[in-house]
Design an enzyme around this catalytic site. Structure first.
Site, PDB file in Angstrom:
ATOM      1  N   ASP A  75       2.759   1.489   2.026  1.00 12.80           N
ATOM      2  CA  ASP A  75       1.591   1.812   3.044  1.00 12.80           C
ATOM      3  C   ASP A  75       2.023   1.147   4.349  1.00 12.80           C
ATOM      4  O   ASP A  75       2.436  -0.058   4.351  1.00 12.80           O
ATOM      5  CB  ASP A  75       0.338   1.312   2.527  1.00 12.80           C
ATOM      6  CG  ASP A  75      -0.902   1.833   3.814  1.00 12.80           C
ATOM      7  OD1 ASP A  75      -1.681   2.760   3.150  1.00 12.80           O
ATOM      8  OD2 ASP A  75      -0.910   1.422   4.682  1.00 12.80           O
ATOM      9  N   ILE A  76       1.989   1.798   5.607  1.00  9.67           N
ATOM     10  CA  ILE A  76       2.326   1.461   6.668  1.00  9.67           C
ATOM     11  C   ILE A  76       1.440   0.227   7.352  1.00  9.67           C
ATOM     12  O   ILE A  76       1.857  -0.629   8.096  1.00  9.67           O
ATOM     13  CB  ILE A  76       2.491   2.484   7.892  1.00  9.67           C
ATOM     14  CG1 ILE A  76       3.454   2.124   9.046  1.00  9.67           C
ATOM     15  CG2 ILE A  76       1.054   2.621   8.556  1.00  9.67           C
ATOM     16  CD1 ILE A  76       3.504   3.382   9.804  1.00  9.67           C
TER      17      ILE A  76
ATOM     18  N   GLY B  25     -14.123   7.386   3.302  1.00  8.89           N
ATOM     19  CA  GLY B  25     -13.294   6.531   4.132  1.00  8.89           C
ATOM     20  C   GLY B  25     -11.773   6.975   4.106  1.00  8.89           C
ATOM     21  O   GLY B  25     -10.865   6.632   4.460  1.00  8.89           O
ATOM     22  N   GLN B  26     -11.701   8.588   3.590  1.00 12.24           N
ATOM     23  CA  GLN B  26     -10.360   9.187   3.608  1.00 12.24           C
ATOM     24  C   GLN B  26      -9.839   9.540   5.172  1.00 12.24           C
ATOM     25  O   GLN B  26     -10.682  10.018   5.637  1.00 12.24           O
ATOM     26  CB  GLN B  26     -10.368  10.486   2.904  1.00 12.24           C
ATOM     27  CG  GLN B  26      -9.020  11.040   2.732  1.00 12.24           C
ATOM     28  CD  GLN B  26      -9.019  12.033   1.612  1.00 12.24           C
ATOM     29  OE1 GLN B  26     -10.105  12.555   1.093  1.00 12.24           O
ATOM     30  NE2 GLN B  26      -7.892  12.876   1.441  1.00 12.24           N
TER      31      GLN B  26
ATOM     32  N   HIS C  58      -3.851  10.815  -2.125  1.00  6.62           N
ATOM     33  CA  HIS C  58      -2.971   9.576  -2.352  1.00  6.62           C
ATOM     34  C   HIS C  58      -3.833   8.646  -3.163  1.00  6.62           C
ATOM     35  O   HIS C  58      -5.028   8.371  -2.792  1.00  6.62           O
ATOM     36  CB  HIS C  58      -2.502   9.211  -0.923  1.00  6.62           C
ATOM     37  CG  HIS C  58      -3.454   8.539  -0.187  1.00  6.62           C
ATOM     38  ND1 HIS C  58      -4.160   9.774   0.780  1.00  6.62           N
ATOM     39  CD2 HIS C  58      -4.256   7.575   0.379  1.00  6.62           C
ATOM     40  CE1 HIS C  58      -5.094   9.282   1.706  1.00  6.62           C
ATOM     41  NE2 HIS C  58      -5.108   8.018   1.277  1.00  6.62           N
TER      42      HIS C  58
END
Ligand code: AMP
Ligand code: ZN
Length: 108
Positions: free
Chosen positions: A30-31, A92-93, A99
């Site tokens: 995750d970034i 909250g997507q 994913h």
């Protein structure tokens, strides 16, 4: 889904730190990690959300759940991890390509 961010990562058009790949699945860091280890596991095939899955997706979903722990263990999370799937805008997507979030802290 040409505009989908994670489809672009699957196609190699956007860089990602890939931690696992097979013919159907891709996992990458995750970034904006929320833990020392935080990766996302996605199907290469575009599925929008858990809200849109159907019977034809069952085997792929099972494979995702079964594959996540082995990736987590390889990244030091033998003692355990958290997993979540933000689902739908109200859930909250933000990226509408299914994913699994897998998060944890490697133990000594
Ligand atoms: P959500 O849809 O709310 O489950 O969140 C999407 C996740 O994707 C967030 O944790 C972001 O930090 C992550 N993310 C967004 N863009 C990228 C990217 N280019 N590479 C890796 N992770 C990303
Ligand atoms: Zn996609």
């Amino acid at each position: 889904m040409t505009d989908c961010l994670f489809c672009k990562i699957v196609r190699g058009e956007i860089p990602a730190k890939v931690v696992y790949e097979d013919d159907e699945l891709l996992a990458f860091n995750d970034i904006r990690p929320h833990a020392p280890v935080h990766f996302l596991l996605i199907p290469k095939r575009h599925i929008e959300s858990l809200l849109t899955v159907n019977e034809a997706d069952q085997a792929l979903l099972g494979k995702m759940l079964a594959t996540a722990p082995s990736i987590a263990k390889q990244l030091g999370l033998q003692a355990g991890f958290k997993m979540g799937v933000n689902t739908g805008a109200a859930g909250g997507q933000e990226v509408f390509h299914l994913h699994l979030h897998v998060l944890g802290t490697p133990q000594e």
